[in-house]
Structure formats: structure tokens, C-alpha cells
Enzyme design. Structure first.
Site, short mmCIF file in Angstrom:
data_model
loop_
_atom_site.label_atom_id
_atom_site.label_comp_id
_atom_site.label_asym_id
_atom_site.label_seq_id
_atom_site.Cartn_x
_atom_site.Cartn_y
_atom_site.Cartn_z
N ILE A 84 -3.10 1.14 15.61
CA ILE A 84 -2.12 0.98 16.69
C ILE A 84 -1.51 2.33 17.07
O ILE A 84 -1.40 2.67 18.24
CB ILE A 84 -1.01 0.00 16.28
CG1 ILE A 84 -1.59 -1.37 15.88
CG2 ILE A 84 0.00 -0.16 17.43
CD1 ILE A 84 -2.25 -2.12 17.00
N ILE A 85 -1.09 3.09 16.06
CA ILE A 85 -0.41 4.36 16.31
C ILE A 85 -1.18 5.50 15.64
O ILE A 85 -2.05 5.27 14.79
CB ILE A 85 1.05 4.33 15.79
CG1 ILE A 85 1.07 4.14 14.26
CG2 ILE A 85 1.84 3.22 16.48
CD1 ILE A 85 2.47 4.24 13.64
N HIS A 145 3.63 -3.28 12.36
CA HIS A 145 3.62 -2.89 10.95
C HIS A 145 4.74 -1.90 10.66
O HIS A 145 5.54 -2.08 9.74
CB HIS A 145 2.27 -2.27 10.58
CG HIS A 145 2.12 -2.01 9.10
ND1 HIS A 145 2.70 -0.92 8.49
CD2 HIS A 145 1.48 -2.71 8.14
CE1 HIS A 145 2.41 -0.95 7.19
NE2 HIS A 145 1.69 -2.02 6.95
N GLU A 177 7.89 -2.34 8.36
CA GLU A 177 8.12 -1.17 7.50
C GLU A 177 8.58 0.05 8.29
O GLU A 177 8.29 1.19 7.91
CB GLU A 177 6.83 -0.86 6.73
CG GLU A 177 6.40 -1.98 5.81
CD GLU A 177 5.15 -1.64 5.01
OE1 GLU A 177 4.73 -0.46 5.05
OE2 GLU A 177 4.60 -2.53 4.36
N VAL A 205 -5.10 -7.54 12.93
CA VAL A 205 -5.45 -8.77 12.22
C VAL A 205 -4.19 -9.56 11.87
O VAL A 205 -3.11 -8.99 11.71
CB VAL A 205 -6.25 -8.47 10.92
CG1 VAL A 205 -7.50 -7.69 11.22
CG2 VAL A 205 -5.39 -7.73 9.90
N HIS A 209 0.84 -9.51 6.25
CA HIS A 209 2.16 -9.39 6.88
C HIS A 209 2.43 -10.57 7.82
O HIS A 209 3.53 -11.11 7.84
CB HIS A 209 2.25 -8.08 7.67
CG HIS A 209 2.45 -6.88 6.80
ND1 HIS A 209 3.51 -6.75 5.92
CD2 HIS A 209 1.73 -5.74 6.67
CE1 HIS A 209 3.43 -5.59 5.29
NE2 HIS A 209 2.36 -4.96 5.73
#
Length: 258
Positions: A84-85, A145, A177, A205, A209
Site C-alpha cells: 500500500i505504502i 495497517h 499500527e 488481503v 488484522h
């Protein structure tokens, strides 16, 4: 010239979501680039170890996968990052590409989901397409996340852009987080007149989490947290990899790298 695409993701130990998300994106990449052989790598050593222990399957890390492609005579290689990042896991991919820069005629890496301003615009458009149809008293809360890496700021920038777009003004983005946290989202929700929240993982996915931290009935889950604050909550256990607009974003990243 032998050409290949290595699809590098964090990975997941959840078999049911693995092929619906990572596998689905890999298949779409294979269809979009029929002249390329598509390979898989996971950047998480913990995930790879657990898959080997529980399933007896060895999944390459990026170095292993590139080493095999070198040995097999690939000359042109592109690495798609399903991150993502541009955080810790993406940096692993970048470092691996740099280590193999002299071993292929061409080796290039595609950017993660959120990198340039145009990528954020694409992400807002994609979220507008994949979100459920919301009533005035409903909102969508995305669980990212998050990270202790400076790239965590990507979540804040995306959240700001979601707020400013009329199509996504009922969308809120927090992280497990990093920042913003669930408590920060709760403050944003107060006084807005919402009665029901949909929870959706802003992760490739719907793994640990999403299942435990977001959707479970445990006291510290996001579901329980928002319910205890008076909201009706409906979790959506689908990873971003299951949504066509997100797959198209990763295909676009690859095309840009080429």
C-alpha cells in the site's frame, strides 16, 4: 528475450483469502501481460515460515525469486509491489531490485499503491467504486495497517483527500499500527449523525488484522470498540485484492514502470 513479472506482496497465511486477493491480482497481471511469465514472492519471513510449516509450501522471498529468474535466463524483469505504502516492506523490494541491477538487461520496480499525487487520486476514485451504497446515517470506516515508517503519512494524505471528495465524504480511514487510530476516527464521527458503520480492511488481503483486529467480537476489536460507542457495525471481510478497481491500479503501476 525471456521476460518475466515478479509479483511481490507481504503475503498471508490465510489460504482462503490468499488466492482471492494475491492470486487474483497475479492472474489479472498475467492476462494483461501475456508475453511475460508471472512469478510470486512474499516479503514477510514470518508468513513464509508459517506457510512452509503448516502447508509444506516454500514461497520465495524477492532475492530468491530473482536469483531463480536469473538462473533460468530471464533478461527483462519487472517487479510489481502489492504494498500500500512505500514503507518497510516496499523498501525490501527496492533493495532487492538494486542488488540484481547488473544481472538482467532490464530490471525495474513498479511503485506501491500510494506514491505520487496521481496515485492518491486513483485511490479515491477506486474507493468510490468499491464502497457500499451508503445512506445518510451510514459511514464506511477503512482499516489500514499503519507503520512506524515515515511513509505512514500516506494514510493521512489519503484520508484528507477522501474527506474533500463529495463521493467519499462518508469514508473514514484509520490504522491498526499507525495514525490515525480508531479513537481518532471516533472523534471524527461524533456529531455527524451516523448510526451504522461498515468496516472494510484497507489491506490487500483480509487476513489476521481484518479477521481479529477489525471484525471479531473480542473486546479490543474495532467492531466491539465502535459498538460500545453506540454504533451499529457491519464488517466486510474482503481484501482490496478482491476489487477490480484496485487490481487495475497495480496493472497501471506496472505499465508506468515499463
Amino acid at each position: 528475450m525471456k521476460k518475466g513479472i515478479l509479483v511481490a506482496s507481504f503475503g498471508t497465511t490465510y489460504i482462503s483469502t490468499r488466492e482471492k486477493t494475491i492470486g487474483a491480482i497475479e492472474e489479472k497481471i498475467a492476462k494483461a501481460f501475456p508475453d511475460f511469465e508471472v512469478r510470486r514472492a512474499f516479503t514477510s519471513s514470518m508468513v513464509r515460515k508459517r506457510i512452509l510449516k503448516n502447508e509444506g509450501i516454500h514461497v520465495d522471498d524477492v532475492d530468491e525469486a530473482l536469483s531463480k529468474m536469473k538462473e533460468e535466463g530471464f533478461e527483462e524483469v519487472y517487479v510489481a509491489s502489492l504494498h500500500i505504502i512505500a514503507g518497510h516492506e516496499y523498501k525490501k523490494v527496492s533493495h532487492s531490485i538494486n542488488r540484481f541491477k547488473d544481472d538482467f538487461k532490464v530490471i525495474k520496480g513498479a511503485k506501491p499503491l500510494l506514491y505520487s499525487k496521481a496515485h492518491y487520486d486513483d485511490a479515491v476514485d477506486a474507493i468510490a467504486k468499491l464502497m457500499p451504497e451508503l445512506r445518510e446515517n451510514e459511514a464506511l470506516v477503512l482499516m489500514g495497517h499503519g507503520s512506524d515508517h515515515a511513509a505512514n503519512a500516506a494514510y493521512v494524505m489519503l484520508y484528507h483527500m477522501l474527506e474533500r471528495n463529495p463521493l467519499t465524504s462518508h469514508v473514514y480511514l484509520g490504522t491498526v499500527e499507525g495514525y490515525p487510530e480508531a479513537e481518532d476516527i471516533l472523534e471524527e464521527l461524533e456529531g455527524q449523525g451516523y448510526e451504522k458503520l461498515y468496516l472494510l480492511p484497507f489491506m490487500i488481503v483480509a487476513g489476521d488484522h481484518a479477521i481479529n483486529d477489525m471484525a471479531s467480537d473480542e473486546d479490543d476489536s474495532w467492531k466491539s470498540f465502535f459498538e460500545s460507542n453506540g454504533y451499529g457495525v457491519e464488517p466486510i471481510l474482503k481484501g482490496l485484492g478482491e476489487f477490480e478497481p484496485i487490481s487495475e491500479m497495480f496493472i497501471k503501476r506496472l505499465k508506468d514502470s515499463m
